[in-house]
Design an enzyme around this catalytic site. Structure first.
Site, PDB file in Angstrom:
ATOM      1  N   LYS A  86      53.055  41.494  36.262  1.00  0.00           N
ATOM      2  CA  LYS A  86      53.902  42.549  35.666  1.00  0.00           C
ATOM      3  C   LYS A  86      53.121  43.835  35.471  1.00  0.00           C
ATOM      4  O   LYS A  86      53.585  44.768  34.833  1.00  0.00           O
ATOM      5  CB  LYS A  86      54.423  42.071  34.300  1.00  0.00           C
ATOM      6  CG  LYS A  86      55.277  40.826  34.354  1.00  0.00           C
ATOM      7  CD  LYS A  86      55.726  40.447  32.935  1.00  0.00           C
ATOM      8  CE  LYS A  86      55.671  38.953  32.719  1.00  0.00           C
ATOM      9  NZ  LYS A  86      55.636  38.615  31.293  1.00  0.00           N
ATOM     10  N   ARG A 107      36.356  34.390  38.093  1.00  0.00           N
ATOM     11  CA  ARG A 107      36.083  34.752  39.503  1.00  0.00           C
ATOM     12  C   ARG A 107      36.986  35.921  39.857  1.00  0.00           C
ATOM     13  O   ARG A 107      38.178  35.908  39.540  1.00  0.00           O
ATOM     14  CB  ARG A 107      36.359  33.582  40.447  1.00  0.00           C
ATOM     15  CG  ARG A 107      36.284  34.021  41.919  1.00  0.00           C
ATOM     16  CD  ARG A 107      36.316  32.890  42.890  1.00  0.00           C
ATOM     17  NE  ARG A 107      35.087  32.132  42.867  1.00  0.00           N
ATOM     18  CZ  ARG A 107      34.834  31.121  43.700  1.00  0.00           C
ATOM     19  NH1 ARG A 107      35.733  30.756  44.594  1.00  0.00           N
ATOM     20  NH2 ARG A 107      33.685  30.477  43.624  1.00  0.00           N
TER      21      ARG A 107
END
Ligand code: CP
Length: 299
Positions: A86, A107
């Protein structure tokens, strides 16, 4: 004197040899727990968050397994199903997750993201790989695997393959330079180790990059990796180096073959089927080392 404690695990450059040796000893203590598939209760009541903005099998699952083996809870995240979709910023994601978890394993495809996360986070950040930059916890488990084979100082290690883009190679090259191990490099011309890294290693440790042809390698441990195709900016560059090296029986000779995985097609099936290939036990050693890392980060 005890080696200094690190709150975060961002780069192998933040660690010195005493600290690495301390982590190797800690992982050694976890080894019987891993081998017997038992659990400890040292992180009971803690919560580890794994935030992976890039695909992973080993790093994510081994950290989650390590947390479970220490009785820590785990919360996890996929970019696709999170509010990143979003438009939420990376900053706001980290500042939210630190409210929930006691440690974040991260990561991200962008180099430097783990360092940035550590700057803004109140809880420890463990770098599970940032772009082509660093993968320090892979290096710690690689060193732990090497230590199980012999005295790291006496090993002759060849780093072979995509030395330009593989973060595991960057972290491992720097770490091995802290030891007396003999390190040779071998790669296609276009995939050599970044010059700023070889210059840094020469400046800090006085060790010159030693390149050899793949056929001439004679070592105890041959460490290779796949071509990191996701890091290439240019399709033509990738096309030129695709399949530019292959790990055959003639290349490996009597050496043990390590690989961070995933592997693609760089290893000849005859070598894959041989006892020289030790990359699955290597991946397993990620558990005791990552148990050690989580304990250290959350102590
Ligand atoms: N070695 C490694 O980092 O593997 P993953 O990409 O599967 O985590």
């Amino acid at each position: 004197l005890e080696a200094p404690k690190l709150k975060d695990f961002i780069s192998i450059r933040d660690m010195d040899r005493p600290f690495i040796e301390k982590m190797l000893k800690k992982a050694d203590k976890m080894l019987p727990v891993y081998k017997k598939r038992e659990s400890l209760e040292s992180l009971k009541g803690k919560v580890v968050a794994t935030l992976f903005f890039e695909p992973s099998t080993r790093t994510r699952l081994s950290f989650e397994t390590a947390a479970a083996r220490l009785s820590s809870g785990v919360v996890t995240f996929s970019k696709e199903s999170s509010s990143q979709k979003k438009g939420e910023s990376f900053h706001d994601t980290i500042k939210t997750v630190e409210q929930y978890a006691d440690c974040i394993v991260l990561r991200h495809p962008l180099e430097g993201t783990a360092r940035y996360a550590a700057e803004i986070s109140e809880v420890p950040i463990v770098n599970g790989g940032d772009g082509a930059n660093q993968h320090p916890t892979q290096t710690l488990l690689d060193l732990f695997t090497m230590k199980s084979i012999g005295d790291i100082d006496k090993l002759k290690v060849a780093l072979v393959g995509d030395l330009k883009y593989a973060r595991v190679m960057h972290s491992l090259y720097f770490a091995l330079s802290m030891f007396d191990s003999e390190v040779v490099l071998s790669s296609p011309e276009q995939l050599r180790m970044p010059k700023d890294l070889t210059d840094e290693v020469e400046g800090v440790f006085g060790k010159k990059a030693d390149y050899q042809d793949i056929e001439d390698i004679d070592c105890d441990i041959l460490y290779t990796c796949r071509i990191q195709k996701e890091r290439f900016m240019d399709e033509n560059e990738l096309r030129r180096v695709r399949s530019s090296y292959r790990i055959t029986r003639d290349v490996v000779k009597e050496a043990l073959l390590m690989h961070p995985l995933p592997k693609v097609d760089e290893i000849h099936p005859e070598v894959e089927a041989s006892e020289n290939a030790i990359y699955f036990p290597q991946a397993g050693y990620g558990i005791p080392m990552r148990m050690a890392i989580l304990e250290e980060a959350l102590r």
